[in-house]
Scaffold this motif. Structure first.
Motif, PDB file in Angstrom:
ATOM      1  N   GLU A 150       0.819  -1.211   0.000  1.00 31.02           N
ATOM      2  CA  GLU A 150       0.000   0.000   0.000  1.00 31.02           C
ATOM      3  C   GLU A 150       0.852   1.261   0.000  1.00 31.02           C
ATOM      4  OE1 GLU A 150      -3.602  -0.126  -0.058  1.00 31.02           O
ATOM      5  OE2 GLU A 150      -2.833  -2.057  -0.739  1.00 31.02           O
ATOM      6  N   ASP A 151       1.982   1.233   0.714  1.00 33.59           N
ATOM      7  CA  ASP A 151       2.786   2.446   0.893  1.00 33.59           C
ATOM      8  C   ASP A 151       4.227   2.281   0.446  1.00 33.59           C
ATOM      9  OD1 ASP A 151       3.596   0.669   2.798  1.00 33.59           O
ATOM     10  OD2 ASP A 151       3.269   1.984   4.519  1.00 33.59           O
ATOM     11  N   SER A 152       4.534   1.190  -0.238  1.00 30.02           N
ATOM     12  CA  SER A 152       5.920   0.948  -0.627  1.00 30.02           C
ATOM     13  C   SER A 152       6.014  -0.137  -1.687  1.00 30.02           C
ATOM     14  CB  SER A 152       6.758   0.535   0.593  1.00 30.02           C
ATOM     15  OG  SER A 152       6.260  -0.669   1.144  1.00 30.02           O
ATOM     16  N   ASP A 153       7.152  -0.135  -2.367  1.00 27.16           N
ATOM     17  CA  ASP A 153       7.565  -1.256  -3.203  1.00 27.16           C
ATOM     18  C   ASP A 153       8.831  -1.827  -2.579  1.00 27.16           C
ATOM     19  OD1 ASP A 153       5.560  -1.098  -5.175  1.00 27.16           O
ATOM     20  OD2 ASP A 153       6.686   0.403  -6.296  1.00 27.16           O
ATOM     21  N   ILE A 154       8.932  -3.148  -2.527  1.00 27.34           N
ATOM     22  CA  ILE A 154      10.079  -3.812  -1.925  1.00 27.34           C
ATOM     23  C   ILE A 154      10.691  -4.723  -2.983  1.00 27.34           C
ATOM     24  CG2 ILE A 154      10.903  -5.280  -0.052  1.00 27.34           C
ATOM     25  CD1 ILE A 154       8.291  -4.566   1.459  1.00 27.34           C
ATOM     26  N   PHE A 155      11.971  -4.521  -3.258  1.00 29.75           N
ATOM     27  CA  PHE A 155      12.666  -5.298  -4.277  1.00 29.75           C
ATOM     28  C   PHE A 155      13.745  -6.154  -3.624  1.00 29.75           C
ATOM     29  CE2 PHE A 155      11.135  -1.373  -6.109  1.00 29.75           C
ATOM     30  CZ  PHE A 155      10.548  -1.756  -7.297  1.00 29.75           C
ATOM     31  N   CYS A 156      13.781  -7.412  -3.975  1.00 30.32           N
ATOM     32  CA  CYS A 156      14.809  -8.325  -3.500  1.00 30.32           C
ATOM     33  C   CYS A 156      15.944  -8.308  -4.521  1.00 30.32           C
ATOM     34  CB  CYS A 156      14.217  -9.726  -3.358  1.00 30.32           C
ATOM     35  SG  CYS A 156      15.302 -10.913  -2.572  1.00 30.32           S
ATOM     36  N   VAL A 157      17.132  -7.896  -4.079  1.00 29.10           N
ATOM     37  CA  VAL A 157      18.273  -7.733  -4.988  1.00 29.10           C
ATOM     38  C   VAL A 157      19.441  -8.539  -4.428  1.00 29.10           C
ATOM     39  CG1 VAL A 157      19.817  -6.092  -6.118  1.00 29.10           C
ATOM     40  CG2 VAL A 157      17.484  -5.392  -5.532  1.00 29.10           C
ATOM     41  N   SER A 158      19.967  -9.459  -5.223  1.00 31.95           N
ATOM     42  CA  SER A 158      21.058 -10.300  -4.735  1.00 31.95           C
ATOM     43  C   SER A 158      22.218 -10.306  -5.713  1.00 31.95           C
ATOM     44  CB  SER A 158      20.583 -11.738  -4.505  1.00 31.95           C
ATOM     45  OG  SER A 158      20.375 -12.399  -5.736  1.00 31.95           O
ATOM     46  N   ALA A 159      23.417 -10.526  -5.158  1.00 29.06           N
ATOM     47  CA  ALA A 159      24.610 -10.632  -5.987  1.00 29.06           C
ATOM     48  C   ALA A 159      24.518 -11.837  -6.915  1.00 29.06           C
ATOM     49  CB  ALA A 159      25.844 -10.742  -5.097  1.00 29.06           C
ATOM     50  N   ARG A 160      23.841 -12.893  -6.477  1.00 29.03           N
ATOM     51  CA  ARG A 160      23.773 -14.122  -7.258  1.00 29.03           C
ATOM     52  C   ARG A 160      22.819 -14.030  -8.430  1.00 29.03           C
ATOM     53  NH1 ARG A 160      20.624 -18.321  -7.668  1.00 29.03           N
ATOM     54  NH2 ARG A 160      19.164 -17.516  -6.133  1.00 29.03           N
ATOM     55  N   LEU A 161      21.656 -13.399  -8.213  1.00 28.66           N
ATOM     56  CA  LEU A 161      20.595 -13.461  -9.228  1.00 28.66           C
ATOM     57  C   LEU A 161      20.484 -12.187 -10.060  1.00 28.66           C
ATOM     58  CD1 LEU A 161      18.336 -15.262 -10.342  1.00 28.66           C
ATOM     59  CD2 LEU A 161      16.795 -14.200  -8.689  1.00 28.66           C
ATOM     60  N   ASN A 162      20.517 -11.020  -9.409  1.00 30.36           N
ATOM     61  CA  ASN A 162      20.317  -9.757 -10.142  1.00 30.36           C
ATOM     62  C   ASN A 162      21.144  -8.640  -9.509  1.00 30.36           C
ATOM     63  OD1 ASN A 162      18.715  -9.878  -7.812  1.00 30.36           O
ATOM     64  ND2 ASN A 162      17.140  -8.548  -8.670  1.00 30.36           N
ATOM     65  N   PRO A 163      22.479  -8.693  -9.672  1.00 23.93           N
ATOM     66  CA  PRO A 163      23.350  -7.747  -8.970  1.00 23.93           C
ATOM     67  C   PRO A 163      23.178  -6.294  -9.399  1.00 23.93           C
ATOM     68  CG  PRO A 163      24.601  -9.021 -10.571  1.00 23.93           C
ATOM     69  CD  PRO A 163      23.237  -9.647 -10.499  1.00 23.93           C
ATOM     70  N   ASP A 164      22.793  -6.052 -10.639  1.00 20.59           N
ATOM     71  CA  ASP A 164      22.637  -4.680 -11.127  1.00 20.59           C
ATOM     72  C   ASP A 164      21.175  -4.287 -11.081  1.00 20.59           C
ATOM     73  OD1 ASP A 164      25.400  -4.003 -11.893  1.00 20.59           O
ATOM     74  OD2 ASP A 164      25.153  -5.688 -13.271  1.00 20.59           O
ATOM     75  N   PHE A 165      20.855  -3.379 -10.165  1.00 23.25           N
ATOM     76  CA  PHE A 165      19.472  -2.969  -9.938  1.00 23.25           C
ATOM     77  C   PHE A 165      19.297  -1.526 -10.381  1.00 23.25           C
ATOM     78  CE2 PHE A 165      16.347  -0.837  -7.196  1.00 23.25           C
ATOM     79  CZ  PHE A 165      15.224  -1.611  -7.440  1.00 23.25           C
ATOM     80  N   SER A 166      18.210  -1.249 -11.088  1.00 23.87           N
ATOM     81  CA  SER A 166      17.879   0.117 -11.471  1.00 23.87           C
ATOM     82  C   SER A 166      16.381   0.323 -11.327  1.00 23.87           C
ATOM     83  CB  SER A 166      18.331   0.407 -12.909  1.00 23.87           C
ATOM     84  OG  SER A 166      17.655  -0.426 -13.835  1.00 23.87           O
ATOM     85  N   LEU A 167      15.993   1.572 -11.100  1.00 30.09           N
ATOM     86  CA  LEU A 167      14.583   1.857 -10.846  1.00 30.09           C
ATOM     87  C   LEU A 167      14.283   3.301 -11.204  1.00 30.09           C
ATOM     88  CD1 LEU A 167      11.925   0.768  -9.540  1.00 30.09           C
ATOM     89  CD2 LEU A 167      12.747   1.756  -7.383  1.00 30.09           C
ATOM     90  N   ASP A 168      13.187   3.516 -11.913  1.00 29.78           N
ATOM     91  CA  ASP A 168      12.689   4.863 -12.154  1.00 29.78           C
ATOM     92  C   ASP A 168      11.918   5.324 -10.930  1.00 29.78           C
ATOM     93  OD1 ASP A 168      13.735   5.004 -14.740  1.00 29.78           O
ATOM     94  OD2 ASP A 168      11.975   4.052 -15.607  1.00 29.78           O
TER      95      ASP A 168
END
Length: 200
Positions: A117-135
């Motif tokens: 409702e008040d947030s987005d939560i992203f799971c970011v790991s070195a193993r699966l998706n080390p490069d994270f970007s977000l608008d």
């Protein structure tokens, strides 16, 4: 393939649910704004599943949550991405357990995020998706919280407090309440797992 997992947060989900298939984890069926494709649970918080929806039923004397079971089921159905709804908003112990379930999805090879409702939560790991970007919007508050041990962030862009060659530990708060200085933020996780939380 993207799965949606609806968890029991005790209130109706108002975010739009879009996925290739939807799984309700037990009482999540009472919160879901859409008809699920599958129901997973022990019926300790849901009276019934919608007519015609396939049910994966467990005994109530089990040592895992319905959300954990739904995550394994999503993997079996071919998902490589899960969007969770209802991670927060219920009991605090459930929130912590639900974050662990998101980390489980990552361990199983599925990208995971939660739309709350008040947030987005992203799971970011070195193993699966080390490069994270977000608008984002300039001024948005973002936190980077390690999970399950230390996590190392080597690079970041678009944040007021840069994260460069920084090891975050479960016993410090260095990643809490950063701020976006650009409409596009990036970071690289080279060790461990973090939750990137964008607050609305």
């Amino acid at each position: 393939m993207k799965a949606a997992v609806i968890l029991n947060c005790g209130r109706k989900i108002t975010r739009a649910v879009t996925a290739d298939f939807v799984i309700c984890a037990d009482g999540g069926v009472n919160c879901s704004p859409v008809r699920p494709d599958y129901f997973v649970g022990d019926f300790d918080s849901a009276a019934s599943a919608p007519d015609g929806v396939p049910v994966l039923r467990h005994d109530s004397h089990k040592n895992f949550t319905d959300g954990e079971s739904a995550t394994h089921f999503a993997k079996e159905k071919g998902a490589d991405e899960i969007v969770y709804y209802g991670v927060t908003g219920g009991r605090y112990d459930h929130t912590l357990g639900n974050l662990a379930v998101m980390a489980l999805a990552d361990k199983l090879g599925m990208r995971a995020r939660a739309e709350e409702e008040d947030s987005d939560i992203f799971c970011v790991s070195a193993r699966l998706n080390p490069d994270f970007s977000l608008d984002v919007a300039v001024g948005d508050t973002l936190s980077v919280i390690p999970h399950g041990g230390n996590a190392t962030v080597t690079d970041s862009d678009g944040l007021e407090y840069p994260l460069h060659n920084l090891t975050l530990t479960p016993c410090d708060t260095r990643g809490v309440s950063n701020r976006a200085t650009s409409p596009h933020i990036k970071l690289r996780v080279t060790d461990g797992l973090v939750f990137v939380i964008r607050n609305f």
